[in-house]
Design a protein around this motif. Structure first.
Motif, short mmCIF file in Angstrom:
data_model
loop_
_atom_site.label_atom_id
_atom_site.label_comp_id
_atom_site.label_asym_id
_atom_site.label_seq_id
_atom_site.Cartn_x
_atom_site.Cartn_y
_atom_site.Cartn_z
N LEU A 8 34.95 41.85 46.36
CA LEU A 8 34.98 42.02 44.90
C LEU A 8 35.69 40.85 44.25
O LEU A 8 36.68 40.34 44.78
CB LEU A 8 35.74 43.31 44.54
N ILE A 9 35.22 40.45 43.07
CA ILE A 9 35.94 39.43 42.29
C ILE A 9 36.97 40.16 41.44
O ILE A 9 36.62 41.03 40.63
CB ILE A 9 34.97 38.62 41.41
N LEU A 10 38.25 39.79 41.64
CA LEU A 10 39.33 40.51 40.94
C LEU A 10 39.70 39.84 39.63
O LEU A 10 40.09 40.51 38.68
CB LEU A 10 40.56 40.60 41.85
N LYS A 11 39.63 38.52 39.57
CA LYS A 11 40.03 37.80 38.34
C LYS A 11 39.19 36.53 38.17
O LYS A 11 38.82 35.88 39.16
CB LYS A 11 41.51 37.37 38.43
N THR A 12 38.91 36.21 36.91
CA THR A 12 38.30 34.91 36.60
C THR A 12 39.03 34.31 35.40
O THR A 12 39.67 35.04 34.63
CB THR A 12 36.80 35.04 36.22
N ASP A 13 38.92 33.00 35.25
CA ASP A 13 39.45 32.33 34.06
C ASP A 13 38.62 31.09 33.80
O ASP A 13 38.23 30.38 34.73
CB ASP A 13 40.93 31.97 34.25
N TRP A 14 38.33 30.84 32.52
CA TRP A 14 37.47 29.71 32.14
C TRP A 14 38.25 28.86 31.14
O TRP A 14 38.73 29.38 30.14
CB TRP A 14 36.19 30.26 31.51
N LEU A 22 37.55 29.50 37.22
CA LEU A 22 38.26 29.93 38.43
C LEU A 22 37.82 31.34 38.77
O LEU A 22 37.58 32.15 37.87
CB LEU A 22 39.77 29.97 38.18
N SER A 23 37.73 31.62 40.06
CA SER A 23 37.48 33.01 40.46
C SER A 23 38.37 33.35 41.65
O SER A 23 38.63 32.49 42.50
CB SER A 23 36.00 33.21 40.81
N ALA A 24 38.86 34.60 41.70
CA ALA A 24 39.73 35.04 42.80
C ALA A 24 39.21 36.38 43.29
O ALA A 24 38.80 37.22 42.47
CB ALA A 24 41.15 35.18 42.29
N GLY A 25 39.21 36.57 44.61
CA GLY A 25 38.54 37.77 45.12
C GLY A 25 39.29 38.51 46.21
O GLY A 25 40.31 38.06 46.72
N GLU A 26 38.73 39.65 46.56
CA GLU A 26 39.27 40.47 47.65
C GLU A 26 39.04 39.83 49.01
O GLU A 26 39.60 40.27 50.01
CB GLU A 26 38.65 41.87 47.61
N ASP A 27 38.17 38.80 49.06
CA ASP A 27 37.98 38.09 50.32
C ASP A 27 39.12 37.11 50.60
O ASP A 27 39.04 36.27 51.49
CB ASP A 27 36.63 37.36 50.33
N TYR A 30 40.25 31.75 46.66
CA TYR A 30 40.02 31.39 45.26
C TYR A 30 39.07 30.21 45.23
O TYR A 30 39.03 29.41 46.17
CB TYR A 30 41.34 31.07 44.52
N LYS A 31 38.28 30.11 44.16
CA LYS A 31 37.27 29.04 44.07
C LYS A 31 37.27 28.42 42.68
O LYS A 31 37.63 29.08 41.70
CB LYS A 31 35.87 29.59 44.39
N VAL A 32 36.87 27.14 42.62
CA VAL A 32 36.73 26.43 41.34
C VAL A 32 35.25 26.08 41.18
O VAL A 32 34.62 25.55 42.09
CB VAL A 32 37.58 25.12 41.32
N TRP A 33 34.71 26.40 39.97
CA TRP A 33 33.29 26.15 39.69
C TRP A 33 33.17 25.32 38.41
O TRP A 33 34.02 25.40 37.54
CB TRP A 33 32.54 27.47 39.44
N ASP A 34 32.08 24.56 38.30
CA ASP A 34 31.79 23.97 36.98
C ASP A 34 30.93 24.98 36.21
O ASP A 34 30.56 26.02 36.73
CB ASP A 34 31.14 22.58 37.10
#
Length: 590
Positions: A8-14, A22-27, A30-34
């Protein structure tokens, strides 16, 4: 919409400044996306799910929280610092507006506060570290001298370049010279939260919530440029660029537009129209040296193509020329107009980008290219000072590259018009790239004898012959026009000849370029040499075994007999007239 995490994705921020997600998950990653959903960074798995993640307002840093964990990261994803507070999971993080501190809501009912310290700035032989919120340490690596700089309030932003350290605190701005750390120049700020400091050789730019402010290093406010729909809170170093005489700002409302201002007055440059590109622009950079009317701006669009154009435009549309593809990051040199960038899997240096306006075929010969696979994915050019390029790899490590010092020396010689020294340098170095740069520089500065030597050295015999033919032309205007033709500026060459009253020469230029319609149009308009145009056209068609189909040529050819002897006599008369004019006017031989 895209699949981002296994859990599950727990938090995002743009972030609105750098447009990254940014996305942060239960896995536990954390990842950075354009904003197109392309993954720029994928972290190693942590021990526990990541329960909070948040950008600092200026988009340079972000923080994330997990069970008994607080981590500070760079915008490209790599980690600056890891703390292990005894707090349980951190469920939410909020940054202060100035980006110096953050608060976290913890699972054990506490609120955790953290301050960002130990930011690091480097320039030449100086290393500066923010050791406490109000204290900086200056280390001169040559003599190992250490100075401590104390401030009244907490430090928010700082910049070190061109021999000056500019520091903004919550209430004041300090300007230190690297020659003397004891007596800074201090002035009060209108708004406390400075979000960006940019430096040029003669002045610096402060960006805060209220606007753009250009100050001299003596602390005097020079100008405060404004443009319609200005939003200063979303500007960063990629979307604003400063040189000694020019300021460029990318528009956020229409991302295809760049506003260009005169630094000293804050007024829009030239005819006041902004620079407009056909696709959205991602990053901009102004060159730092040379004359104001030769100022160039390089920019990368969203297709990652690199373009260059001149900032001075009066009425006519300036050519925007593409000089690179798949460019990730770029930087101009601080002492000469040399551009470096990382394109695809190569690190490239454009030793003389202006070549595209002088002799486009020569551009590949003026490049230095190096394999960039050692920099891993998404490297960023941090700085280009002297002949050293600093590149930040995706894992946060810095790589220093040295490029040849000779192109920079050649730039200095050319700006001082020391052509013989330039030729001597090229002969000493024996490098084709350097000769190609000298050839382009000589043509740009209309120095034909140096251009001839340089083109001969790189084996461009056709161009050497053309330059020789230019030297033999009788008048200065003709020579100037043929120099413009050499650089591919047909329209300007024709205009120059017509303004100088050399109508036949303008017609002949169009005949040589097979612009038949334009040649006939000029001949009819000026009521001269219509028979010459028709004769050359007839000869051209005979050579190719074709028949005339153009109605205008058929109309003017009716009842006209071509007499080559008469035409040759007329041409000789025109050349003799031009010689007389040249002898009468005290023209300077180029």
């Amino acid at each position: 919409q895209w699949k981002a995490h296994d859990g599950l994705i727990l938090k995002t921020d743009w972030n609105s400044v750098n447009d990254l997600i940014l996305s942060a998950g239960e896995d536990c990653r954390y990842k950075v996306w354009d904003s197109f959903g392309r993954a720029l960074y994928n972290s190693q798995p942590h021990e526990y799910p990541i329960t909070s993640i948040a950008w600092a307002l200026d988009g340079e840093l972000f923080a994330l929280g997990s069970f008994n964990t607080l981590r500070l990261c760079d915008k490209t994803g790599w980690s600056y610092a890891l703390e292990k507070p005894n707090t349980g999971s951190i469920f939410s993080i909020s940054w202060s507006i100035d980006g110096t501190q953050l608060a976290g809501a913890c699972g054990n009912g506490h609120v955790i506060f953290a301050h960002v310290v130990e930011q690091h700035w480097e320039w030449k032989n100086f290393e500066i570290t923010l050791i406490k919120r109000r204290t900086m340490k200056v280390h001169n690596v040559i003599n190992d001298a250490v100075d401590l700089l104390e401030f009244r309030d907490r430090v928010i932003k700082a910049s070190l370049n061109y021999g000056y350290l500019v520091v903004s605190t919550s209430l004041q701005c300090y300007v230190f010279s690297t020659k003397n750390w004891n007596t800074p120049l201090i002035f009060d700020l209108k708004e406390g939260t400075v979000s960006l400091i940019l430096q040029a050789e003669r002045h610096f730019l402060l960006v805060d919530g209220g606007g753009l402010y250009l100050y001299s290093y003596e602390g005097r406010l020079i100008s405060s440029p404004k443009y319609p729909g200005m939003r200063t809170d979303i500007l960063n170093a990629q979307t604003v660029s400063l040189s000694n005489d020019t300021l460029a700002v990318k528009d956020k409302a229409d991302e295809k537009v760049i506003f260009i201002f005169e630094a000293l007055s804050g007024k829009p440059l030239g005819d006041g129209k902004p620079l407009t590109h056909k696709t959205e622009i991602v990053e901009i950079a102004l060159d730092q040296k040379g004359l104001t009317n030769e100022r160039k701006i390089a920019f990368i669009d969203k297709n990652r193509d690199l373009f260059i154009t001149s900032v001075k435009r009066f009425g006519k549309e300036q050519k925007i020329v593409k000089i690179g593809t798949m460019v990730q990051s770029l930087a101009w040199n601080d002492t000469s107009n040399i551009l470096c960038g990382i394109q695809d899997s190569r690190f490239t240096v454009w030793y003389y980008p202006n070549t595209v306006y002088v002799d486009k075929d020569l551009l590949p010969k003026t490049l230095y290219e190096k394999d960039a696979s050692e920099f891993s994915k998404n490297p960023q050019v941090v700085s280009f000072v002297g002949n050293q390029v600093t590149i930040r790899r995706a894992d946060g490590s810095l790589v220093h590259l040295h490029i040849s010092p000779y192109p920079s020396i050649l730039h200095d010689y050319v700006s001082a018009s020391r052509w013989e020294d330039g030729v001597r340098l090229c002969r000493f170095v024996k490098d084709q790239t350097l000769w190609a740069c000298l050839a382009a520089m000589a043509v740009a500065n209309k120095d034909m004898s140096t251009a001839e030597i340089a083109y001969a050295a790189i084996g461009e015999i056709d161009k050497v012959q053309y330059i020789n033919s230019i030297k033999d032309l009788p008048s200065r205007e003709s020579r100037m026009a043929h120099m413009l033709l050499f650089s591919g500026n047909t329209q300007e060459a024709e205009t120059l000849l017509l303004q100088s009253g050399l109508v036949y020469q303008a017609i002949q230029v169009n005949i040589n370029l097979y612009n038949w319609d334009r040649a006939l149009e000029l001949a009819v308009k000026h009521r001269t040499h219509v028979d010459t145009v028709l004769a050359y056209r007839q000869k051209f068609l005979e050579d190719f075994g074709k028949k005339e189909t153009n109605q205008r040529f058929l109309q003017y050819a009716q009842g006209l007999e071509v007499d080559w002897n008469k035409i040759k006599a007329k041409i000789e008369m025109e050349i003799a007239k031009e010689r007389e004019r040249a002898a009468a006017s005290p023209a300077v031989r180029t």
